[in-house]
Write an enzyme that holds these catalytic residues in place. Structure first.
Site, PDB file in Angstrom:
ATOM      1  N   TYR A  59     -33.307  62.602  23.045  1.00 32.31           N
ATOM      2  CA  TYR A  59     -34.101  62.563  24.275  1.00 32.31           C
ATOM      3  C   TYR A  59     -34.338  63.948  24.873  1.00 32.31           C
ATOM      4  O   TYR A  59     -34.933  64.061  25.934  1.00 32.31           O
ATOM      5  CB  TYR A  59     -33.392  61.706  25.333  1.00 32.31           C
ATOM      6  N   LYS A  88     -22.713  56.998  15.439  1.00 33.14           N
ATOM      7  CA  LYS A  88     -23.008  56.563  14.068  1.00 33.14           C
ATOM      8  C   LYS A  88     -22.644  57.730  13.145  1.00 33.14           C
ATOM      9  O   LYS A  88     -23.481  58.247  12.390  1.00 33.14           O
ATOM     10  CB  LYS A  88     -24.492  56.167  13.958  1.00 33.14           C
ATOM     11  N   ASP A 113     -28.884  49.383  29.071  1.00 31.81           N
ATOM     12  CA  ASP A 113     -29.866  48.313  29.298  1.00 31.81           C
ATOM     13  C   ASP A 113     -29.372  46.989  28.713  1.00 31.81           C
ATOM     14  O   ASP A 113     -29.566  45.923  29.296  1.00 31.81           O
ATOM     15  CB  ASP A 113     -31.224  48.672  28.668  1.00 31.81           C
ATOM     16  N   ASP A 147     -28.731  54.936  26.652  1.00 27.99           N
ATOM     17  CA  ASP A 147     -29.861  54.235  27.256  1.00 27.99           C
ATOM     18  C   ASP A 147     -29.903  52.790  26.768  1.00 27.99           C
ATOM     19  O   ASP A 147     -30.018  51.839  27.548  1.00 27.99           O
ATOM     20  CB  ASP A 147     -31.150  54.961  26.853  1.00 27.99           C
ATOM     21  N   ASP A 156     -24.056  50.128  16.257  1.00 30.56           N
ATOM     22  CA  ASP A 156     -24.577  48.788  15.966  1.00 30.56           C
ATOM     23  C   ASP A 156     -23.514  47.728  16.279  1.00 30.56           C
ATOM     24  O   ASP A 156     -23.797  46.698  16.903  1.00 30.56           O
ATOM     25  CB  ASP A 156     -25.075  48.674  14.514  1.00 30.56           C
TER      26      ASP A 156
END
Ligand code: NAD
Length: 361
Positions: free
Chosen positions: A125, A188, A255, A251, A227
């Site tokens: 980002y 990850k 959410d 993010d 994940d």
């Protein structure tokens, strides 16, 4: 004289939800003087030449505290994200998104009470991008052994040890100060060794260096693949306490957690830097609902409670938070996202919270 705080009403539903938060802060008698400033489209509409006006940045540095509504970012063309601009100007390096599920309208709540701590400023980002076909993109893709080096676009993901260290120190300190027991690094690293691998390594180093590391009294650090963390948040929400991660995963996770807890309109947020703290809801400017007295004001009202705590007023913060919980539990004054059949407007929902908060004083 009260605390001086910079107020940025924002775009879309921003002015409505900030008005709602002010109503509740007034109801608990919060002693705040506001310096109202603008950012993004609303700044440009007022004749500013920049979407991140110098006056807004100067005010935020001077007051050290900002209550901010969401700001729209054009999807293509136009200016870059005003949020990113403000974050850079203020050196905001970490963001906190606490998500706590409470019963809504007599229903039950999942056992979810997590705090997402997001490193900001690096990761995908950051806006470090190379246009397809540009010499830098071609060179980077060639060096990495990509297939189509001439036509592929590139967004760079990078983490530096110093920035990760600062975030990890913040997360562990915050967890300890707030009675949290476990910080889970979400990554990850199995695939992205050079970035997520570094993130995880530095977090582990920081945890190992803390006084009392490894003792039962300290904050425990563990980790989860992103994940798996998403799946666990849905299937076993009680599995997590504090999640420490980069900007992109943070993010998505916040959410997701907000959705599990009842909706994106409910989640508050805060961002911290050396000179200022910014308090804003996790949601965006929802332009579809702007000006219709429809948006849920709870995310920003809860952000205002975080702000009160930051300003040293834990008593009023607790009154605001309890009033929100009570109005959600009662279920009479909820906006469309929580009460599809019989919703009230933004203003009425805020009034109900303000009435509760005022009567608890
Ligand atoms: P959004 O959060 O604005 O909307 C996502 C969905 O949630 C929509 O269906 C919306 O109607 C609903 N929603 C959001 N807030 C709500 C609320 N308070 N009450 C009820 N429903 C609500 O996300 P988006 O559509 O991806 O983005 C819209 C704009 O907001 C974009 O320009 C984006 O850049 C901007 N944005 C700003 C911030 C910020 O300023 N902090 C954060 C995220 C997105």
């Amino acid at each position: 004289m009260g605390h001086l705080v910079t107020l940025v009403p924002g775009d879309g539903i921003g002015p409505e939800v900030t008005a709602a938060a002010l109503l509740v802060l007034d109801a608990v008698g919060a002693d705040i003087d506001w310096d109202t400033r603008h950012l993004g489209s609303s700044a440009l509409d007022r004749g500013e030449t920049s979407a991140v006006p110098a006056g807004t940045v100067e005010s935020a540095r001077r007051t050290g505290c900002v209550l901010k509504g969401p700001v729209s970012t054009p999807r293509d063309g136009g200016f870059r994200s005003p949020n990113t601009g403000l974050r850079r100007e203020l050196g905001l390096f970490v963001q906190l998104r606490p998500v706590r599920a409470v019963p809504v309208a007599g229903g039950s709540a999942p056992p979810l009470d997590v705090v997402v701590v997001r490193q900001t400023g690096e990761d995908l980002y950051a806006g470090w991008e190379l246009a397809p076909g540009s010499p830098a993109a071609v060179e980077a893709l060639r060096a990495a052994g990509a297939d189509d080096v001439s036509a592929s676009g590139v967004s760079l993901k990078a983490f530096s040890p110093a920035a990760v260290r600062r975030t990890a120190e913040f997360a562990l300190r915050w967890a300890q100060a707030h009675g949290r027991r476990r910080v889970t690094v979400v990554h990850k690293a199995t695939v992205m060794r050079e970035t997520d691998g570094l993130f995880l390594r530095v977090c582990r180093q920081v945890a190992a260096e803390r006084p009392g590391a490894g003792t039962t009294g300290g904050v425990e650090l563990d980790d989860a693949l992103v994940d798996n963390a998403c799946a666990q948040l849905v299937r076993r929400p009680a599995a997590f306490d504090v999640l420490l991660t980069g900007m992109l995963y943070g993010d998505v996770l916040s959410d997701l957690a907000a959705a599990v807890a009842g909706g994106v309109g409910l989640a508050p947020g805060a961002a911290y830097g050396p000179d200022a703290a910014v308090f804003e809801a996790a949601h965006g400017s929802a332009p579809r609902h702007a000006g219709q007295d429809r948006a849920n004001p709870v995310g920003l009202i809860r952000s205002a409670a975080l702000m009160l705590r930051h300003l040293g007023d834990g008593e009023r913060a607790a009154r605001v938070e309890s009033a929100v919980d009570a109005v959600l539990a009662e279920g009479r004054d909820l906006t469309y996202d929580l009460a599809p059949g019989t919703p009230v407007g933004t203003r009425r929902c805020a009034e109900a919270i303000a009435e509760r908060a005022a009567s608890s004083g």
